[in-house]
Design an enzyme around this catalytic site. Structure first.
Site, PDB file in Angstrom:
ATOM      1  N   GLY A 176       0.836  -1.198   0.000  1.00 59.61           N
ATOM      2  CA  GLY A 176       0.000   0.000   0.000  1.00 59.61           C
ATOM      3  C   GLY A 176       0.865   1.239   0.000  1.00 59.61           C
ATOM      4  N   ILE A 186      -2.739  -1.094  -5.147  1.00 57.95           N
ATOM      5  CA  ILE A 186      -3.870  -1.700  -5.849  1.00 57.95           C
ATOM      6  C   ILE A 186      -4.551  -0.725  -6.807  1.00 57.95           C
ATOM      7  CG2 ILE A 186      -5.638  -1.129  -4.130  1.00 57.95           C
ATOM      8  CD1 ILE A 186      -6.737  -3.985  -4.528  1.00 57.95           C
ATOM      9  N   ASP A 235      -5.753   1.201   5.506  1.00 52.69           N
ATOM     10  CA  ASP A 235      -7.170   1.546   5.648  1.00 52.69           C
ATOM     11  C   ASP A 235      -7.700   0.954   6.954  1.00 52.69           C
ATOM     12  OD1 ASP A 235      -9.903   1.991   5.401  1.00 52.69           O
ATOM     13  OD2 ASP A 235      -9.883   1.668   3.243  1.00 52.69           O
ATOM     14  N   GLU A 240       1.137   9.992   4.246  1.00 52.88           N
ATOM     15  CA  GLU A 240       0.196   9.996   5.362  1.00 52.88           C
ATOM     16  C   GLU A 240       0.872  10.474   6.642  1.00 52.88           C
ATOM     17  OE1 GLU A 240      -3.020   9.521   5.514  1.00 52.88           O
ATOM     18  OE2 GLU A 240      -3.125   9.298   3.349  1.00 52.88           O
TER      19      GLU A 240
END
Length: 327
Positions: free
Chosen positions: A114, A138, A193, A271
């Site tokens: 990710g 993805i 997530d 992030e």
């Protein structure tokens, strides 16, 4: 009274203005390919490649290419065409057989699962020059952004970033098709997530079943698994699942602080920067690092003093988070 069909616009011949407009259109306008957003070798702009942050990996039905066995994958053709190991071997022996053997030996041993927009993937390239880093994503648009970003950095900085690349795949399904047992040294799960709803917890990238798969791929005694998030509930989930797994042992605070990758996953991920800047769930980041243990025979084990995990005791109480039924 019926309507006159001649009054229907579809049945009328085009007016002079309409006919003139049609003659001005190029004959192959419908089949002309759209211009590329970013030319190869140029730095892409993130605003053109943004995509939905949430994706259900369990129902993602787009077709992914993957080999039937890890040894059938040639990583040098599309991902590491100028890997440092290839250039080093090429200067020693310039023949087809040596090139083929060296190319088959080049396989990723550090995964950024990710990877998002590739901040950590590229930072690891410089921090781990002797490793081969692969970012997994993805989402198609985000993957293309990272690919173009790496190509642009390779062009701007010759002989750098040749040991990192990105691949679009579903990490919850196809990892064993790409990577052999005990072939990985590090796996990163940075700000995954959270999937807050209980019904969506099976979509989380860290679970009992997937942890067993990760431990199978990591090198016994050496492989490390990194988890970081800004969501306290998800962090508690990571600690619960990883702490209960018999093949993982948590690193001490001193060991984590001595690992340069821990600082990178806090500072280099998009992030992580957003947490420091905005702090949607607070400005604190929660992280843990785990090491894969090994049995006395040197293989992946179930932890010190607990014996090996076999087909017979796999589902016994206490193994992989299996809980006994309360009476």
């Amino acid at each position: 009274m019926t309507k006159n069909k001649n009054n229907n616009k579809r049945d009328r011949p085009p007016s002079n203005n309409e006919g003139e407009a049609d003659t001005k259109k190029p004959a192959n306008s419908a089949s002309a390919p759209a211009a590329a957003i970013t030319n190869e070798g140029e730095m892409p702009q993130k605003k053109f490649y943004r995509s939905r942050a949430h994706c259900n990996p369990l129902s993602f039905n787009e077709t992914f290419d993957y080999p039937t066995r890890p040894d059938l994958m040639d990583w040098t053709e599309d991902y590491y065409p100028e890997h440092p190991a290839l250039l080093k071997n090429d200067t020693k022996q310039n023949n087809a057989s040596s090139f083929q053997s060296s190319s088959m030996s080049i396989r990723p041993d550090v995964l950024d699962v990710g990877c998002g927009f590739g901040g950590l993937t590229m930072a690891l390239s410089s921090a781990l020059p002797n490793n081969t880093i692969l970012g997994l994503e993805i989402r198609a648009k985000v993957t293309e952004y990272v690919r173009l970003r790496i190509v642009a950095q390779r062009k701007e900085h010759p002989n750098q970033y040749q040991n990192c690349s990105v691949m679009r795949t579903n990490a919850m399904k196809y990892l064993p098709n790409f990577f052999a047992k005990g072939s990985l040294e590090k796996i990163f799960f940075c700000f995954p997530d959270p999937h807050f709803k209980r019904k969506n917890w099976p979509r989380r990238i860290v679970s009992e079943r997937l942890l067993t798969e990760y431990c199978y791929l990591l090198k016994p005694g050496v492989g490390r698994l990194y988890c970081i998030t800004d969501v306290k509930d998800l962090h508690d989930w990571h600690v619960e699942k990883c702490g209960a797994h018999p093949s993982l042992v948590e690193l001490t605070t001193e060991e984590m602080e001595a690992d340069p990758c821990v600082a990178l996953m806090k500072s280099e991920t998009e992030e992580g920067k957003k947490v420091k800047r905005e702090g949607k769930f607070g400005h604190e980041m929660y992280y843990r690092v785990y090491r894969v243990v090994k049995d006395e025979d040197g293989t992946m084990g179930a932890g010190v003093g607990s014996g090996s995990v076999t087909a017979e005791n796999f589902f016994q109480e206490g193994n992989f988070g299996v809980e006994g039924m309360k009476k």
